[in-house]
Design a protein around this motif. Structure first.
Motif, short mmCIF file in Angstrom:
data_model
loop_
_atom_site.label_atom_id
_atom_site.label_comp_id
_atom_site.label_asym_id
_atom_site.label_seq_id
_atom_site.Cartn_x
_atom_site.Cartn_y
_atom_site.Cartn_z
N LYS A 65 -47.68 -49.72 9.29
CA LYS A 65 -47.15 -48.71 8.39
C LYS A 65 -46.92 -49.28 7.00
O LYS A 65 -46.36 -50.37 6.85
CB LYS A 65 -45.84 -48.16 8.97
N ASP A 66 -47.34 -48.56 5.98
CA ASP A 66 -47.23 -49.01 4.60
C ASP A 66 -46.40 -48.00 3.82
O ASP A 66 -46.65 -46.78 3.91
CB ASP A 66 -48.63 -49.13 3.98
N ILE A 67 -45.41 -48.47 3.04
CA ILE A 67 -44.53 -47.54 2.33
C ILE A 67 -44.87 -47.49 0.85
O ILE A 67 -45.45 -48.42 0.28
CB ILE A 67 -43.05 -47.91 2.51
N ASN A 68 -44.54 -46.38 0.21
CA ASN A 68 -44.54 -46.25 -1.25
C ASN A 68 -43.24 -45.57 -1.66
O ASN A 68 -42.37 -45.33 -0.83
CB ASN A 68 -45.78 -45.50 -1.74
N LEU A 69 -43.10 -45.25 -2.94
CA LEU A 69 -41.83 -44.74 -3.42
C LEU A 69 -41.44 -43.44 -2.75
O LEU A 69 -40.27 -43.21 -2.43
CB LEU A 69 -41.89 -44.55 -4.95
N GLN A 70 -42.40 -42.56 -2.50
CA GLN A 70 -42.09 -41.22 -1.99
C GLN A 70 -42.41 -41.03 -0.51
O GLN A 70 -42.24 -39.92 0.00
CB GLN A 70 -42.84 -40.17 -2.82
N GLY A 71 -42.90 -42.04 0.17
CA GLY A 71 -43.24 -41.83 1.57
C GLY A 71 -43.87 -43.04 2.20
O GLY A 71 -43.53 -44.19 1.88
N TYR A 72 -44.83 -42.79 3.09
CA TYR A 72 -45.46 -43.87 3.84
C TYR A 72 -46.81 -43.42 4.36
O TYR A 72 -47.15 -42.23 4.35
CB TYR A 72 -44.57 -44.30 5.01
#
Length: 855
Positions: free
Chosen positions: A764-771
């Motif tokens: 799983k990879d995350i970013n500022l607004q989600g994943y």
């Protein structure tokens, strides 16, 4: 907080590392050909004197260094071993403190026949350079079983990790992404996007040089480079000051195959499968001082895909949300080609000239069938249908001319070196689409066209000077100037089912001109202490000036036969300078263990796709727009590494931390003009912390069977501004762990057979607004070499147990919720063929080989 946490982690790592390392000083040993180390006779110290012997060990057929070759010095009369050394990563060796006398030098390495240099007579204080010593690969036959020395799949060097793509059987017939997905520390998702230790901001070089092929979308550009053309991939996480600062995550250097055999030579590589077809020719001619290399490669790709979008947008507090459902079926068809011509000529014994021209072509087309339903208060509506034909085209050219002058020393090899490099690059990009809006009967209601032409031009002038001040100290300095110009023209047109296209005044149209001038200077030093501590320090300064302007709306434009109106507007972007320090420490403990510590500061300048202000509505529910006002992203990175060889097992463990400021990322928000749509923009978010580790191991179970494994874990914290439901800026953050790993095994069988298997998982990879959720990939390959060693047949299969794979991206904010699932039908099987034609006479050894192999 970042600094305190980082200092604590690396202080703890250093204590643990040294606690586990045997102490004491180990006397130099001289391994013999069998690979077993021996010390000078009787444990005595080598004969003392002030004479020296230097030279360079080279592979006889590949004109490459034999790294870390063993060098032993024997007295001619007694046969007594009196001195020894190990060559460096460039094959160079130096024996010092030798007494006058007559000697025999023996150079050996696993997989090569030992080479003896006899009758070396030294006088007091003499410095003797024996020049280049060529080692030939060894082959022994034992009861009809052939055992030959083979290159490891992965090699760890002083400042980089090298993946030998020649040893990758399953990637044959594929493209560069098929190679990169197996390289330690790199990760490639199902769309071809590459990250290095979790960072997508990477600088990709081809043969140590930037290329216009790689301008624009990197994932699409890498599909232009066939896997059969790649010799090695170098991963450089802590580059020296000599490298450009661009690529905040590090550098990926792709080295292509180049033949150095005398005479006329031609390699043929081809592949045919259910997802692609390839054909490549790699020819060369070398006679005397002149060498020519010509290669041409073409690839056809054909691949279906699909996606499902479930999206809810919130218009205001208390307002009824808008729900959107969309399904897309698509089919990709593409033609990728690359042609390169290279020339090298020895002007004199210590001067050489190299030149090259590289052409790249990308013609990627996609047919989409979109079915969309938008719901609010009204009952279930009939889905709207839209057919889209998009074009992603690229035509690029790189031209370079390089001059190298080496100055002979007094016995220790080349002491000084001056190089001058020039390069001109141009890439013309086209991203157009035609969309037909259909009624319930499937008939065309309206037609829409978006025209977007972009050009990236670049001119580079670079000068470098190196001097080996002493046996332990090297100084290097230089300067570089890069002139870069990016232009983009974009326009929307509209038509009825039967009318001609006319300008769509409701859509933005215009132009962008973005001129960038980067002036850089650097100084770098390398010092090695007597205790085997290598200290490489560097300081680089880059000053960037930018002039940018936009054009007004177009009401016809030359492309539709009309005229254009609208004035030019200047974009105010301040000039900026950056001081970029770097330091690399490497301590060799014994003969098989190395400890490293490094700090670098790098920046990321926006790419052409980041700047492009075209309002891209290929999918009208997922709209993308660039940002010409972007600032550069700055990254501070600290890395600690530990590597050791324990019998048949090699281990490499790395800890790193990274702080990004003015982080360049994508941010999404609801559209104020298109109900139910989301607009994604590129912006400077704020800051990002990353803490990670990577463990790589290779085990040579037998001389024929090896297993490689890689595990990486990273913690990410990201913070930035987004919009709340009322359109006001608000600070949000996200954090989480990501892990991944891969395993690769290779087995050499009798009668020229070899097999390879690979499996990998990315979490799983995350970013500022989600994943985005994780996914797995696997491959299997086999190859049969012809008995004359000139060719081979092979088969390779990827993800063949299922039709394809799907992965989901989730975004959540105060303005919308989005669940987007993509289906990649990437199950593939292909057959490969390669053959070598022409002369196989020995390689020409260049006497004026550079002190370094960096750009």
């Amino acid at each position: 907080m970042w600094l305190r946490t980082t200092v604590y982690l690396f202080f703890l790592t250093t204590i643990v590392t040294y606690a586990q390392t045997p102490g004491g000083t180990i006397n130099p040993t001289v391994p013999v050909q069998s690979g077993q180390p021996v010390s000078p006779s009787g444990g005595e110290n080598p004969v003392k004197g002030n004479a020296k012997i230097s030279g360079c060990a080279i592979d006889s057929t590949m004109t490459k260094a034999v790294e870390f070759a063993n060098v032993a010095l024997y007295e001619t009369t007694s046969g007594k071993l009196v001195n020894g050394a190990v060559a460096d990563e460039k094959g160079r060796f130096l024996l010092t403190r030798i007494a006058p006398g007559s000697y025999r030098l023996l150079i050996s390495f696993l997989g090569y026949n030992a080479k003896s240099v006899d009758n070396i007579v030294l006088t007091k204080g003499q410095a003797k350079d024996i020049g280049v010593v060529r080692l030939t690969a060894s082959t022994r036959t034992l009861n009809e079983v052939t055992v030959a020395g083979k290159k490891a799949l992965v090699e760890d060097k002083v400042d980089r990790l090298v993946y030998n793509a020649d040893s990758d059987l399953a990637a044959k017939g594929g493209d560069a992404t098929d190679i990169l997905k197996k390289v330690p520390m790199l990760s490639v998702d199902l769309l071809g996007n590459v990250t290095l230790q979790g960072s997508s901001s990477v600088r990709v070089l081809i043969n140590n040089k930037p290329s216009s092929i790689l301008a624009g979308n990197l994932a699409d550009a890498l599909r232009q480079i066939p896997a059969d053309l790649i010799k090695t991939v170098e991963v450089i996480t802590s580059p020296s000051a000599k490298y450009d600062s661009e690529g905040s995550g590090g550098i990926i250097n792709i080295i292509t195959k180049k033949n150095t055999l005398q005479g006329l030579h031609l390699d043929v590589d081809s592949g045919l499968g259910n997802r692609n077809a390839t054909l490549g020719l790699n020819g060369s001619f070398r006679k005397g001082k002149l060498g020519l290399n010509l290669n041409g490669n073409g690839r056809l790709v054909y691949n279906p895909s699909a996606s499902d979008l479930n999206q809810t947008t919130y218009l205001a507090s208390g307002a009824t949300p808008v729900r959107t459902n969309q399904h897309i079926d698509a089919f990709d068809k593409g033609v990728f080609a690359q042609y390169a011509l290279g020339l090298d000529y020895d002007l004199a014994k210590n001067q050489s000239l190299t030149a090259g021209v590289r052409l790249g072509i990308r013609n990627l087309n996609q047919d989409q069938h979109q079915s969309t339903t938008i719901l609010s208060n009204e009952p279930m509506a009939l889905p709207s249908k839209r057919d889209v034909y998009s074009q992603n085209l690229s035509n690029s050219i790189d031209v370079n001319v390089d001059y190298l002058h080496t100055y002979a020393g007094t016995g220790d090899g080349s002491k000084k070196e001056f190089s001058l490099s020039t390069q001109y690059s141009q890439n013309k990009l086209t991203n157009n689409f035609d969309a037909n809006q259909l009624d319930t009967l499937g008939l065309i209601k309206t037609r829409q066209r978006n025209l977007n032409d972009a050009t990236n031009k670049e001119f580079i002038l670079q000068a470098d000077y190196q001097v080996l001040v002493s046996e332990r100290f090297q100084l290097e300095f230089g300067g570089k100037n890069t002139l870069r110009q990016v232009t983009s023209l974009y326009q929307y047109l509209l038509a009825s089912p039967t009318s001609t296209f006319a300008t769509d005044d409701s859509r933005p149209s215009g132009s962008l001109t973005y001129d960038q001038n980067i002036a850089a200077a650097y100084v770098s030093t390398t010092f090695t202490t007597r205790s085997k501590l290598a200290i490489m320090t560097g300081l680089r300064y880059e000053y960037t000036s930018i002039q940018a302007r936009t054009g007004g709306s177009q009401t016809g434009g030359s492309r539709t036969g009309g005229s254009s109106t609208g004035g030019q507007g200047s974009i105010s972007i301040p000039d900026y300078g950056r001081l970029l320090p770097s330091i690399n420490l490497s301590k060799k403990i014994g003969e098989g263990t190395t400890v490293k510590l490094a700090y670098t500061r790098r920046i990321r300048r926006p790419f052409i796709d980041d700047l492009n202000p075209n309002f891209n509505t290929v999918n009208p529910l997922n709209i993308r727009i660039g940002n010409p006002y972007l600032k550069p992203e700055t990254v501070d990175r600290i890395e600690a590494g530990y590597s050791t060889q324990v019998k048949k097992t090699y281990l490499n463990f790395t800890l790193y931390t990274r702080l990004n400021t003015d982080d360049i990322q994508s941010i999404s928000q609801r559209s104020d003009t298109l109900v139910g749509a989301v607009v994604t923009r590129v912006t400077n978010l704020g800051k990002e912390y990353n803490y990670g580790s990577n463990l790589f191991a290779t085990v040579n179970i037998t001389p024929r069977w090896s297993v490689n494994g890689n595990i990486d874990v990273m913690y990410r914290f990201i913070q930035g501004l987004t919009l709340d439901i009322n359109g006001l800026s608000t600070l949000i953050s996200n954090q989480g762990f990501r892990w991944g790993g891969r395993m690769d095994t290779q087995l050499q069988l009798d009668k020229g057979w070899a097999v390879q298997a690979n499996i990998g998982y990315r979490g799983k990879d995350i970013n500022l607004q989600g994943y985005r959720i994780g996914f797995a990939q696997y491959s299997l390959g086999a190859r049969k070499d012809f008995s004359n060693k000139r060719g081979s047949l092979g088969i390779a299969a990827e993800n063949f147990l299922t039709r394809g794979m799907g992965f989901t991206s989730v975004l959540n904010s105060a303005q919308f919720d989005q669940d987007f699932r993509q289906y990649i039908y990437n199950a593939s099987v292909r057959a490969t063929f390669s053959y070598k034609l022409g002369s196989l006479n020995g390689a020409k050894v260049k006497k004026n080989k550079s002190l370094g192999d960096e750009n």
